[in-house]
Scaffold this active site. Structure first.
Site, PDB file in Angstrom:
ATOM      1  N   ARG A 187       0.818  -1.219   0.000  1.00 35.44           N
ATOM      2  CA  ARG A 187       0.000   0.000   0.000  1.00 35.44           C
ATOM      3  C   ARG A 187       0.854   1.272   0.000  1.00 35.44           C
ATOM      4  NH1 ARG A 187      -2.404  -3.688  -1.189  1.00 35.44           N
ATOM      5  NH2 ARG A 187      -4.310  -4.552  -0.326  1.00 35.44           N
ATOM      6  N   SER A 236     -11.004   0.102   3.783  1.00 35.77           N
ATOM      7  CA  SER A 236     -10.163  -0.462   4.842  1.00 35.77           C
ATOM      8  C   SER A 236      -9.395   0.646   5.552  1.00 35.77           C
ATOM      9  CB  SER A 236      -9.171  -1.471   4.253  1.00 35.77           C
ATOM     10  OG  SER A 236      -9.858  -2.579   3.724  1.00 35.77           O
ATOM     11  N   GLU A 306      -4.235   3.048   6.807  1.00 32.78           N
ATOM     12  CA  GLU A 306      -4.260   2.874   5.353  1.00 32.78           C
ATOM     13  C   GLU A 306      -4.998   4.036   4.719  1.00 32.78           C
ATOM     14  OE1 GLU A 306      -6.103  -0.259   2.103  1.00 32.78           O
ATOM     15  OE2 GLU A 306      -5.066  -1.061   3.850  1.00 32.78           O
TER      16      GLU A 306
END
Length: 322
Positions: A187, A236, A306
Site C-alpha cells: 500500500r 479499509s 491505510e
C-alpha cells in the site's frame, strides 16, 4: 478565504499563504470548494482551490504556472480518505470524465486514464478478454489512486499488473514511469507529493469473458457479504500487519461497534469506520486513533493507517495520536 479574480487574460488568486497570478486554465477552477460531497465519508472541509483539468496538457500547464509554495493533492472518488474539517490548503486536483477511458493495446494490455473507476477498468478488461484485472472492481476509487497506493484486494495488487504509468509532476513536467520506478511496497509507492497519475498501462493474461465475469461476480458477492458497503465509509482503515489481519486485532481489542460522536467501528467488518449520519472528520479520526490505542494496549501491535488523512483540523479540534 481563497479568492479568484480576473486580471487581464490572467487569474489573480489569493490563498492563505499569499497572492499570485496565473494564465487561465481551460479546465474548471473553483475557490473554497466543498469536498464533503465528493468523499465517501461525506465529511470534512473545503479545498482552497479545486481544479478539474480539461486534459493532461491543461494540468501540466496549470501546475507549471503555480508557485512552488502552493501544495497540490490529487482526489479520485474520495474513498480511502479523511478530509479534515479545516479543509485542504492549496490545490486539490480532480480528474473528471476526460480522464475516464480505456484503450485496448493488444498483448493482453490496456491503457486507462487516471480517472477511470475500478469498476469500469475491470469491465473493459473483461470485454477485451483480459483476465487478472478482476480485483480492480473491488477497490473503491480510480486508477490514479490505485497506482499511487499500490491498491489491492483478493490476493492481487497493482504491482502485479502495472507495466508503466504517465504522471504530471508538481512542477508541471510529464514523465512515463516503469513499474521498477514506483518503489512499490504494501500500500505504498515512491511517487512524490503533488504528482498526479494521468494514465496507467496494465497487462493481464488471456481469458474468456464469461469466466472473467464469473470471477468478478464472486468478488462482488464476497465484498457485499463481509463489508458495510451501503454506509458512509472510507474502505479499509488500517494496513494489515505482517502475519495477521487488522480486523482481527481490532475485534480482539473489543472495538467492534465502538462509537465516538457519530462515528462507529463497523459491526459487520471491524477494519471499517462508518459515519452514522452526522459525524465530523474529527469524530472519525479520533475513533481511529482510539482503536489504535486499544489495539496497542491489547496486543502490542501498532496499527498503521491505510486511509489517508489530509488537510487541517478545525479551529477547536485536537485529535490525539498514538
Amino acid at each position: 478565504m481563497a479568492k479568484i479574480g480576473e486580471q487581464g487574460n490572467r487569474l489573480a488568486i489569493t490563498l492563505d499563504g499569499g497572492e499570485f497570478t496565473i494564465p487561465a486554465p481551460r479546465g474548471k477552477l473553483a475557490a473554497n470548494a466543498p469536498l464533503a460531497k465528493l468523499t465517501w465519508f461525506k465529511s470534512g472541509g473545503p479545498a482552497e482551490l479545486l481544479f478539474e483539468p480539461e486534459d493532461a496538457d491543461d494540468l501540466a500547464a496549470f501546475l507549471a504556472a503555480l508557485p512552488e509554495w502552493v501544495p497540490v493533492m490529487g482526489l479520485g472518488l474520495g474513498s480511502n480518505m479523511i478530509v479534515r474539517d479545516g479543509g485542504v490548503p492549496g490545490v486539490v486536483v480532480r480528474l473528471g470524465k476526460h480522464f475516464s477511458e480505456a484503450e485496448v493495446l493488444g498483448d493482453n494490455t490496456l491503457r486507462f486514464g487516471g480517472g477511470t473507476p475500478g469498476v469500469l477498468a475491470s469491465s473493459c478488461a473483461r470485454n477485451a478478454g483480459v483476465a487478472g484485472l478482476e480485483f480492480l472492481k473491488s477497490i473503491p476509487g480510480t486508477v490514479g489512486g490505485f497506482v499511487r497506493m499500490n491498491g489491492g484486494a483478493y490476493g492481487r495488487e497493482v504491482k502485479d499488473v502495472l507495466t508503466s504509468c504517465g504522471v504530471v509532476l508538481r512542477d508541471g513536467s510529464r514523465k512515463t514511469l516503469a513499474l521498477a520506478d514506483m518503489g512499490y511496497t504494501y500500500r505504498h509507492s515512491d511517487l512524490p507529493e503533488g504528482a498526479i497519475v494521468v494514465s496507467a498501462t496494465m497487462r493481464g493474461e488471456a481469458g474468456e469473458p464469461d469466466a472473467i465475469q464469473a470471477e468478478m461476480d464472486r468478488i462482488t458477492e464476497a465484498r457485499e457479504a463481509s463489508q458495510p458497503l451501503r454506509t458512509k465509509t472510507g474502505g479499509s482503515t488500517f494496513k494489515n500487519p505482517e502475519g495477521t489481519s487488522a480486523w482481527k486485532l481490532v475485534d480482539e481489542a473489543g472495538c467492534r461497534g465502538l462509537v465516538i460522536g457519530d462515528a462507529q467501528v463497523s459491526e459487520k467488518h471491524t477494519n471499517f469506520l462508518i459515519n452514522r449520519g452526522e459525524a465530523t472528520s474529527a469524530d472519525i479520526e479520533m475513533l481511529g486513533e482510539e482503536v489504535r490505542r486499544r489495539v496497542k494496549e491489547h496486543s502490542g501491535i501498532t496499527l498503521e493507517w491505510e486511509i489517508r488523512r489530509v488537510g487541517k483540523f478545525g479551529a477547536t479540534e485536537v485529535v490525539p495520536a498514538l
